[in-house]
Design an enzyme around this catalytic site. Structure first.
Site, PDB file in Angstrom:
ATOM      1  N   GLN A   1       0.848  -1.186   0.000  1.00 46.46           N
ATOM      2  CA  GLN A   1       0.000   0.000   0.000  1.00 46.46           C
ATOM      3  C   GLN A   1       0.890   1.246   0.000  1.00 46.46           C
ATOM      4  O   GLN A   1       1.639   1.480   0.935  1.00 46.46           O
ATOM      5  CB  GLN A   1      -0.919   0.032   1.222  1.00 46.46           C
TER       6      GLN A   1
ATOM      7  N   TYR B   1      -6.076  11.070   3.476  1.00 43.30           N
ATOM      8  CA  TYR B   1      -4.672  11.229   3.138  1.00 43.30           C
ATOM      9  C   TYR B   1      -4.538  11.955   1.800  1.00 43.30           C
ATOM     10  O   TYR B   1      -5.523  12.397   1.221  1.00 43.30           O
ATOM     11  CB  TYR B   1      -3.969   9.874   3.166  1.00 43.30           C
TER      12      TYR B   1
ATOM     13  N   GLY C   1      -9.500  -5.778   9.295  1.00 46.99           N
ATOM     14  CA  GLY C   1      -8.349  -5.194   9.955  1.00 46.99           C
ATOM     15  C   GLY C   1      -8.195  -5.673  11.373  1.00 46.99           C
ATOM     16  O   GLY C   1      -7.481  -6.641  11.653  1.00 46.99           O
ATOM     17  N   ARG C   2      -8.874  -5.000  12.298  1.00 44.27           N
ATOM     18  CA  ARG C   2      -8.684  -5.289  13.716  1.00 44.27           C
ATOM     19  C   ARG C   2      -8.936  -6.745  14.105  1.00 44.27           C
ATOM     20  O   ARG C   2      -8.198  -7.279  14.943  1.00 44.27           O
ATOM     21  CB  ARG C   2      -9.538  -4.327  14.544  1.00 44.27           C
TER      22      ARG C   2
END
Length: 344
Positions: free
Chosen positions: A98, A168, A311-312
């Site tokens: 990424q 971002y 993810g988590r």
């Protein structure tokens, strides 16, 4: 043939062994921003995933919001990542890099005193420095993505993903509240999407295969003080996705709205599958954003998504694909241990 979340997925000449993907999770572990043994072991453990999406990898020394976030702009970093990718491949998984630049949400203390950069507007968000320098020539940053993609290929990555989500740098140029430029990089949908599209083109040129390039989008906004009105978001992202589809990239990762990523309630919790899935004809569709295993399996079976990104849950469950496929309970995350100070 019925497709399940356990089914292999083919794209870009690759075969994913299942459709449970590891999301990009910043680890912030190694001084000098060079991947080391902790990175190798972390990704080895989670090579149960059909595809690993690496933590955000910096395309230049500036543009970070984490002290030890790794980069891919030096020979040492390329060599460090090669050890990671080799390990992942031995374990039978695949890994994309990424590519990451945080733009205006960095801080001079992490940039040798130089100002953080952004498209134009000051950002008033919850964790943003009070001022930054407007980017003079966005093309320079597009070149950074191209070079980073070249380096990722040298490091053995199977592909690259442009991180255009979470407020971002690419998102900042997409967002009307952040991008108030009046040149060809601001104003209309065509101009505000130009940077993200050109970054994807740069990555394609750098990796030499459009099918091995993906992009991560979080249309709902919220995080890092971005978030247009819903009608603006729908127009902007409809244009962006339509243009990206023409480039024949491998996948588009869509991130759903969830509260933890909208601390200032700037976001618009629109459904990205409802609004944007019909526009995606060729690229694979990955969905991220507090999915449950059951929900993910249902969406894959219905053909609404091609794979689910977690993810988590992967932090405490390195064997997450097995647990989801077999409908087994998940271990809870020990947040105290996860965030305890170094040396404890």
């Amino acid at each position: 043939m019925t497709v399940s979340i356990a089914s292999p997925l083919e794209f870009g000449g690759l075969t994913l062994k299942n459709r449970v993907l590891l999301a990009s999770l910043t680890r912030d572990r190694n001084p000098a921003t060079v991947p080391g043994e902790l990175n190798i072991e972390y990704y080895r453990q989670r090579s149960t995933a059909g595809l690993i999406l690496s933590e955000g990898i910096l395309v230049e020394p500036l543009g970070t919001e984490w002290t030890y976030a790794p980069g891919i702009y030096s020979e040492k970093q390329i060599a460090g990542w090669k050890k990671v990718t080799d390990t992942v491949h031995v374990e039978g998984s695949l890994i994309f890099a990424q590519l990451w630049h945080v733009g205006r949400v960095s801080h001079p203390v992490l940039q040798a005193g130089q100002p953080n950069v952004g498209p134009s507007a000051r950002c008033e968000g919850w964790q943003i420095p009070p001022a930054h320098q407007a980017i003079e020539d966005p093309q320079r940053y597009i070149d950074l993505y191209r070079i980073a993609a070249q380096n990722a290929k040298r490091a053995g990555f199977d592909g690259v993903e442009i991180h255009a989500a979470n407020g971002y740098l690419p998102y900042q140029l997409l967002d009307k509240t952040a991008n108030q430029r009046t040149d060809k990089w601001g104003g209309s949908d065509e101009n505000r999407t130009r940077f993200a599209i050109e970054a994807v083109k740069g990555a394609i040129e750098g990796f030499s295969d459009a099918r091995r390039v993906g992009i991560k989008l979080s249309p709902s906004g919220g995080y890092n003080d971005v978030g247009d009105a819903e009608d603006v978001l729908i127009h902007t992202y409809s244009h962006l996705i339509t243009e990206i589809e023409e480039l024949n990239i491998g996948y588009i990762q869509l991130v759903r709205w969830f509260a933890a990523f909208d601390p200032t309630t700037r976001g618009n919790p629109l459904d990205p599958i409802k609004h944007f899935r019909p526009l995606i004809k060729n690229a694979k569709v990955f969905l991220n954003g507090e999915l449950t295993g059951t929900e993910a399996a249902e969406l894959v079976a219905l053909g609404q998504i091609d794979a689910a990104v977690f993810g988590r849950p992967f932090i405490a469950n390195p064997d997450l694909p097995h647990r989801i496929i077999k409908n087994l309970p998940l271990a809870d995350i020990n947040w105290g241990a996860l965030y305890r100070p170094a040396g404890d």
